[in-house]
Scaffold this motif. Structure first.
Motif, mmCIF file in Angstrom:
data_model
loop_
_atom_site.group_PDB
_atom_site.id
_atom_site.type_symbol
_atom_site.label_atom_id
_atom_site.label_comp_id
_atom_site.label_asym_id
_atom_site.label_seq_id
_atom_site.Cartn_x
_atom_site.Cartn_y
_atom_site.Cartn_z
ATOM 1 N N LYS A 176 -32.787 3.394 -19.200
ATOM 2 C CA LYS A 176 -33.823 2.633 -20.165
ATOM 3 C C LYS A 176 -32.717 1.630 -20.699
ATOM 4 O O LYS A 176 -31.837 1.329 -19.840
ATOM 5 C CB LYS A 176 -33.682 3.993 -21.432
ATOM 6 N N GLU A 177 -33.836 0.676 -21.509
ATOM 7 C CA GLU A 177 -33.455 -0.490 -21.972
ATOM 8 C C GLU A 177 -31.919 -0.666 -22.339
ATOM 9 O O GLU A 177 -31.928 -1.538 -21.825
ATOM 10 C CB GLU A 177 -34.271 -0.587 -22.570
ATOM 11 N N ARG A 178 -32.156 0.225 -23.470
ATOM 12 C CA ARG A 178 -30.796 0.269 -24.135
ATOM 13 C C ARG A 178 -29.736 1.492 -23.867
ATOM 14 O O ARG A 178 -28.140 1.470 -24.456
ATOM 15 C CB ARG A 178 -30.834 0.257 -25.645
ATOM 16 N N LEU A 179 -30.117 1.984 -23.761
ATOM 17 C CA LEU A 179 -29.648 3.591 -23.108
ATOM 18 C C LEU A 179 -28.935 4.259 -21.310
ATOM 19 O O LEU A 179 -30.333 4.364 -20.825
ATOM 20 C CB LEU A 179 -29.321 4.980 -23.875
ATOM 21 N N ALA A 180 -28.123 3.943 -20.599
ATOM 22 C CA ALA A 180 -27.498 4.756 -19.528
ATOM 23 C C ALA A 180 -26.839 6.320 -19.648
ATOM 24 O O ALA A 180 -25.368 5.963 -19.808
ATOM 25 C CB ALA A 180 -27.294 3.352 -18.918
ATOM 26 N N ARG A 221 -23.895 5.387 -21.859
ATOM 27 C CA ARG A 221 -23.353 3.270 -22.293
ATOM 28 C C ARG A 221 -24.452 3.370 -23.180
ATOM 29 O O ARG A 221 -25.838 3.240 -22.609
ATOM 30 C CB ARG A 221 -23.317 2.413 -21.573
ATOM 31 N N VAL A 222 -24.182 3.056 -24.487
ATOM 32 C CA VAL A 222 -25.693 2.620 -25.315
ATOM 33 C C VAL A 222 -25.597 0.960 -25.618
ATOM 34 O O VAL A 222 -24.955 0.358 -26.161
ATOM 35 C CB VAL A 222 -25.534 3.059 -26.799
ATOM 36 N N ALA A 223 -26.598 -0.326 -25.536
ATOM 37 C CA ALA A 223 -26.760 -1.724 -26.116
ATOM 38 C C ALA A 223 -26.998 -0.919 -27.393
ATOM 39 O O ALA A 223 -27.936 -0.723 -27.649
ATOM 40 C CB ALA A 223 -27.838 -2.266 -25.091
ATOM 41 N N ILE A 224 -25.710 -2.043 -28.476
ATOM 42 C CA ILE A 224 -26.226 -2.350 -29.409
ATOM 43 C C ILE A 224 -26.126 -3.993 -30.428
ATOM 44 O O ILE A 224 -25.226 -4.193 -30.092
ATOM 45 C CB ILE A 224 -24.658 -1.728 -30.559
#
Length: 237
Positions: free
Chosen positions: A114-118, A162-165
């Motif tokens: 997804k946009e911020r989560l893989a 992995r999460v984008a913060i």
């Protein structure tokens, strides 16, 4: 130098991308060895490791093409600790020297992006090489020295997320479980890091790693656990 300069273009042309991540790791250790007189255990905290200037090396390599990826992870640690009266009055002091190497290899498939989560599902193996040298100083009984070592391979399954913060910050967690050979043969690890993306190629990260291996070596049940902080750098091309 020519190979390094050509690598980004070659990776782009082939559809593959690569990442190399060396780390410094300062693990504490908990280790237990069964003997004919009882179990001898040691517990060495991260602060103990740092005061003795014992550090472990670890590194990771990843190749990715679309949803598929190949991951290799290697670490090496050499630590030791002694304690008084490990088996009561039988011996005045016990010392365990531990040398451990582990190579984990995974094939990964991106089950969600997804946009911020893989999220990647992982399946693979772990080769563990462990050497323990136990020295027992004379007490009621005369001094003893036991050495066990072995190399074995375990199948492992795991997951990584992995999460984008925010714009440049990210968090990554990886957990796996392996062995499946009964109570005397199992291994697991958990990795949790927070990183900062410096640019498209470089990032830095820090976090914590837990690693456990339990196996029967030369007829003795041996359990070794490592855990401690890590600091690393990743280059992508």
């Amino acid at each position: 130098m020519g190979v390094l300069l050509a690598a980004p273009a070659a990776a782009q042309d082939s559809g593959w991308s690569f990442a190399v991540s060396p780390y410094l790791w300062a693990p504490g250790i908990e280790s237990a060895v069964e003997t004919q007189w009882g179990t001898v255990g040691v517990d060495m905290s991260t602060s103990d490791v740092l005061s003795d200037l014992d550090l472990a090396f670890m590194g990771a390599f990843e190749a990715r093409n679309g949803r598929w990826g190949l991951i290799a992870d290697l670490f090496y640690a050499e630590l030791s600790q002694s304690r008084a009266n490990p088996l009561g009055p039988l011996f005045t002091r016990g010392r365990i020297e531990t040398s451990a190497k582990a190579l984990s290899g995974y094939a990964g498939y991106r089950v969600s992006e997804k946009e911020r989560l893989a999220v990647d599902a992982l399946v693979g193996f772990r080769v563990t090489d462990l050497e323990l040298d136990l020295s027992l100083s004379p007490g009621v009984l005369p001094g003893q020295r036991l050495g066990v070592s072995g190399t074995w391979v375990d199948p492992v399954i795991g997951v990584r997320a992995r999460v984008a913060i925010g714009e440049n910050w990210f968090a990554t967690t990886l957990a796996d479980l392996g062995g499946f050979g009964g109570d005397s043969d199992q291994t697991w690890q958990v990795l949790a890091i927070v990183g900062y993306q410096l640019d498209a190629r470089w990032s830095v990260q820090g976090g914590w790693r837990w690693f456990s291996a339990e196996h029967e070596l030369e007829g003795l049940d041996v359990e070794t656990d490592f855990s401690g902080p890590l600091l690393g750098l990743t280059a992508r091309f």
